[in-house]
Design an enzyme around this catalytic site. Structure first.
Site, PDB file in Angstrom:
ATOM      1  N   GLU A   1      -3.347  -1.695   7.772  1.00 15.92           N
ATOM      2  CA  GLU A   1      -4.122  -1.097   6.680  1.00 15.92           C
ATOM      3  C   GLU A   1      -5.424  -0.449   7.154  1.00 15.92           C
ATOM      4  O   GLU A   1      -5.702   0.698   6.789  1.00 15.92           O
ATOM      5  CB  GLU A   1      -4.374  -2.146   5.585  1.00 15.92           C
ATOM      6  CG  GLU A   1      -3.090  -2.413   4.799  1.00 15.92           C
ATOM      7  CD  GLU A   1      -3.074  -3.732   4.041  1.00 15.92           C
ATOM      8  OE1 GLU A   1      -4.128  -4.395   3.962  1.00 15.92           O
ATOM      9  OE2 GLU A   1      -2.000  -4.095   3.532  1.00 15.92           O
TER      10      GLU A   1
ATOM     11  N   LYS B   1       1.800 -11.464  -2.150  1.00 17.09           N
ATOM     12  CA  LYS B   1       1.523 -11.166  -0.736  1.00 17.09           C
ATOM     13  C   LYS B   1       0.967 -12.391   0.007  1.00 17.09           C
ATOM     14  O   LYS B   1       1.178 -12.549   1.202  1.00 17.09           O
ATOM     15  CB  LYS B   1       0.523 -10.008  -0.674  1.00 17.09           C
ATOM     16  CG  LYS B   1       0.334  -9.392   0.695  1.00 17.09           C
ATOM     17  CD  LYS B   1      -0.519  -8.136   0.556  1.00 17.09           C
ATOM     18  CE  LYS B   1      -0.835  -7.489   1.887  1.00 17.09           C
ATOM     19  NZ  LYS B   1      -1.625  -6.250   1.685  1.00 17.09           N
TER      20      LYS B   1
ATOM     21  N   ASP C   1       1.136   1.378   0.093  1.00 16.92           N
ATOM     22  CA  ASP C   1       0.174   0.293   0.282  1.00 16.92           C
ATOM     23  C   ASP C   1       0.646  -0.859  -0.604  1.00 16.92           C
ATOM     24  O   ASP C   1       0.502  -0.807  -1.825  1.00 16.92           O
ATOM     25  CB  ASP C   1      -1.229   0.777  -0.121  1.00 16.92           C
ATOM     26  CG  ASP C   1      -2.261  -0.348  -0.079  1.00 16.92           C
ATOM     27  OD1 ASP C   1      -1.914  -1.483   0.318  1.00 16.92           O
ATOM     28  OD2 ASP C   1      -3.424  -0.084  -0.449  1.00 16.92           O
TER      29      ASP C   1
ATOM     30  N   ASP D   1     -12.215  -4.018   5.704  1.00 12.21           N
ATOM     31  CA  ASP D   1     -11.211  -3.936   4.640  1.00 12.21           C
ATOM     32  C   ASP D   1     -11.072  -5.295   3.949  1.00 12.21           C
ATOM     33  O   ASP D   1     -10.422  -6.198   4.474  1.00 12.21           O
ATOM     34  CB  ASP D   1      -9.878  -3.481   5.256  1.00 12.21           C
ATOM     35  CG  ASP D   1      -8.763  -3.343   4.216  1.00 12.21           C
ATOM     36  OD1 ASP D   1      -8.977  -3.682   3.039  1.00 12.21           O
ATOM     37  OD2 ASP D   1      -7.665  -2.900   4.599  1.00 12.21           O
TER      38      ASP D   1
END
Lengths: 625, 177
Positions: free
Chosen positions: A187, A86, A25, A209
């Protein structure tokens, strides 16, 4: 059947070995690596027992630090300490919100920005590769030790709402980190696997999420070992970081601050994040800091105030959630459960808003920080082939955004609509608009708006050599193919002449295979490796895999081939075996390609047979002659 | 070329070639075939097999998408019977139908203009009933009477109604934002 005994004398078929595979992850704030051990998914901790690796990379004093040591540098060397990288993956400077608050020295490059550091100019792909490399080393130390085994690969997760450029950047980073990417996995889908298998869940579930920098909502139908994504939506630039930022702005305003140094900004952002976390469990908290000017900040913020100042951020997650429900064709009461994922879902007002929308209490029985990595590890275990056939599950995922092509007037012609199940391909015909036109340029875009200007530009390419014809007479067939990683390839073909052109869509910053190889060579870690030895080993592994797979195919389905075909395949395999024992990696590669060619028709026939088996449930071979 | 890349979609899923399909049977066949051909099953396979797997899984997804949706399914059946539904060119519709369409549009505009979410819900439910009637009609035309030109006209009407459905959805979305 004697025909099928093709092992060399003295060679035995090795018992099926457990193949080491990991799930990663790669988060905005923290990253994790997990694996399946004795049938159970576990997160791998670092030496000190910490599961989370802060996604922070610091380039200073001639070395690269990752994780906690890098985080420690954040306040004193913010310019060279890259946090939340990210947010920059596959993004230009104009795409990043609040970029003015980032302490970095950005360089705008086509397609994706870069950051100037003391160690040189780094792309977000390189920074992410450092994080992935640290996780790879952690996994290798924990799993391999002195066993002599190799890591066969990794499943790396991406936000479901990541576009093609962001996915490609992530895959490049993983390859740069020396990982064999088994699959890019969304994800929320990873979370659904972990939740669904742990709870033997059946029915429709929503995965909400909210991570450090991204928001995804996915609606899945879980039934008898099939995870089917019905719709997904989200915001690739909304997450816990934005809540920190709101609180930071509140501090700046309350304390009447202006023109803060990068160091002071870092200090206050860190304080804001800590305060945000405390406010999940406390009615109020203090924010204190001493700035470089000597000014002392001491403020108290109440939970209610924090909720008020971030209310519209929460609301920004609800609109995509409703859209996903509508795309799935579902009413709220058809959703059986809402699984909460991502550290930011710990905030009580997020929980409350989601609960109100779905009219049920969200499910929190999994650790929101770990669930994605655990699901990715489970999927990696299946993809590596560690589960017995028939005991696997099937994942059917979708593309989050429509893919199309620019047409006259800056409009988008959608070719693949969002929420199409992957892999997917679709073709559309276009024509020339001028007499005698011999070339046509294609502009591939991603997004759901009608104007090209509002969508993301993925690639431009040109089809040349069209024979001159009257306007409108040429028939140009453009085919979009999205693979199981969600990555796009586009090809164009003029029907009457057969002129062809194709691109695997690599955004303009995209790294070619050669560049990645070169970067690997250049990197400190591999400088010590013998590059040739590495290439040889890679080709040998590929050859072994090919021999093993082909022999197993021959054992099972040789009756699909005539004697001559079997002879040809065997002869090519024998050559491959001989070459693999020698040291010429190019020769091995060529032979692997030869075997690929001669086994192509066999692969097709085998696939047809397995489809028939799937449909009829009977063993076709058993009724053969 | 693979056998089942050349099969028609009904054969692919082992279903009778009719407009009325058993949705559950289709879902089941789709999942079973995908479980056999999906690229996730071929991650460690040689490249030739990986390529075939992607082609096949793509084809199966295309077939499922075509048969799952009534308009696409009907159009597919009509083309197989040599009838082009003429979606793009033949827009001549009965006057009464067009009047109905205008009434629908007005009702949607009025409801969204006055931000009347309940009325939009009501319109959405009414439309669902209308769609159901049309599906039944196409079923009779194709499966029982073999009236393909008639079915083509019903399919064109259906497309108008689907568009209304999207407009109602957009109006609801606009109210929420």
């Amino acid at each position: 059947m004697a025909l099928l005994q093709i092992s060399e004398p003295g060679e035995s078929t090795a018992p099926h070995q457990h193949r080491l595979a990991v799930g990663i992850d790669l988060g905005t704030t923290n990253s994790l690596v997990a694996t399946v051990r004795n049938g159970v998914a576990v997160v791998l901790n670092d030496h000190e027992g910490h599961p989370l690796l802060p996604s922070v990379v610091c380039y200073s004093r001639g070395r690269v630090q990752v994780g906690c040591p890098a985080q420690a540098e954040q306040a004193c060397d913010p310019k060279n300490t890259i946090v939340s990288v990210k947010r920059f993956m596959g993004r230009g400077i104009r795409d990043v919100a609040h970029i003015e608050n980032c302490p970095y020295d950005f360089v705008d490059a086509p397609g994706m920005l870069k950051i100037r550091t003391t160690a040189g100019t780094k792309s977000p792909v390189e920074v992410s590769a450092e994080i992935l490399k640290a996780l790879r080393l952690r996994a290798e130390q924990a799993l391999i030790g002195n066993s002599g085994m190799e890591l066969v690969g990794a499943v790396v997760t991406v936000p479901a709402y990541f576009d093609d450029a962001q996915r490609q950047a992530t895959k490049d980073a993983a390859r740069l980190a020396g990982l064999n990417v088994l699959r890019l996995l969304n994800e929320p889908t990873a979370a659904a696997i972990a939740y669904g298998l742990d709870n033997a869940a059946e029915g429709v579930y929503a995965i909400y999420d909210l991570g450090g920098g991204t928001f995804d909502i996915s609606i899945l139908r879980l039934s008898r070992g099939v995870f089917e994504v019905m719709a997904t939506n989200g915001n690739a630039a909304l997450g816990g970081d934005d809540f920190d930022h709101r609180l930071y702005c509140w501090v700046v305003e309350k304390a009447g601050l202006s023109l803060l140094s990068p160091e002071d900004t870092s200090v206050l952002l860190i304080q804001a994040r800590e305060a945000k976390e405390l406010l999940s469990a406390h009615a109020e908290t203090r924010i204190t800091a001493t700035l470089s000017t000597g000014q002392f900040i001491d403020l108290t913020v109440r939970q209610q105030e924090f909720w008020e100042m971030t209310r519209n951020l929460v609301a920004k997650t609800l609109a995509p959630t409703r859209k996903a429900l509508r795309d799935a064709g579902l009413a709220v009461d058809e959703v059986k459960g809402v699984v909460m994922v991502g550290g930011a879902t710990r905030m009580p007002h997020v929980q409350q808003a989601v609960g109100e929308l779905f009219r049920q209490v969200p499910l929190n029985n999994l650790d929101p920080d770990k669930v994605v990595a655990l699901g990715a590890a489970m999927q990696a275990n299946v993809l590596a082939g560690n589960r017995p056939s028939g005991d696997e599950w099937l994942l059917l995922d979708v593309i989050p955004l429509s893919l199309g092509i620019e047409t006259m007037g800056g409009l988008v012609e959608k070719i693949l609509p969002r929420n199409s199940t992957i892999p997917v391909a679709r073709a559309q015909e276009f024509t020339t608009f001028k007499d005698g036109q011999t070339a046509m340029s294609m502009h591939v875009v991603q997004g759901d708006r009608d104007l090209v200007a509002d969508c993301r530009s993925l690639a431009r390419f040109e089809l040349r050599g069209i024979p001159p014809m009257a306007a409108g007479a040429a028939r140009i067939r453009v085919t979009f193919q999205v693979d199981a990683d969600g990555l796009l390839a586009v090809s164009a073909r003029e029907a009457s002449s057969g002129v062809e052109s194709s691109v695997t869509v690599k955004p303009s910053y995209g790294l070619t295979d050669d560049q990645i190889t070169q970067m690997l060579k250049d990197s400190y870690e591999h400088a010590r490796d013998d590059v040739h030895a590495r290439a040889l080993r890679e080709q040998q592994v590929e050859a072994e895999r090919m021999i093993e797979a082909s022999e197993s195919a021959l054992r099972e389905d040789a009756d699909l081939l005539c004697a001559e075909e079997i002879e040809t395949i065997r002869a090519e395999l024998a050559t491959l075996r001989r070459l693999a024992a020698a040291t010429d990696h190019r020769a091995i590669k060529q032979q692997v390609e030869r075997v690929n060619r001669v086994t192509g028709p066999f692969a097709t026939r085998r696939m047809d047979r397995s489809v028939k088996r799937a449909l009829t449930g009977r063993n076709v071979a058993s009724i053969g002659p | 070329m693979s056998d089942h890349l050349t099969q028609n979609f009904f054969e692919l899923f082992g279903l009778p070639e009719r407009f009325q399909v058993d949705g559950e049977q289709l879902d089941r066949a789709y999942r079973e075939i995908q479980a056999a051909v999906h690229p996730d099953r071929f991650v460690n396979a040689p490249e030739a097999e990986r390529r075939v797997s992607m082609q096949q899984a793509t084809h199966v997804n295309d077939g499922y998408r075509t048969l799952r949706n009534p308009v696409r399914r009907a159009a597919y059946l009509l083309r197989r019977h040599g009838v082009d539904p003429q979606f793009e060119t033949d827009t001549a519709m009965p006057a009464a139908f067009l009047v109905e369409q205008m009434e629908w549009r007005e009702a949607i505009e009025e409801a969204s203009g006055s931000a009347d979410a309940r009325e939009l819900d009501h319109l959405s439910a009414r439309l669902a009933g209308e769609l159901k009637r049309m599906y039944a009609e196409i079923g009779r035309q194709i499966d029982e009477r073999g009236d393909f030109p008639g079915a083509a006209e019903t399919v064109r009407k259906l497309m108008f109604l689907e568009k209304l459905g999207m407009e109602i959805g957009d109006a609801m979305e606009a109210l929420e934002d």
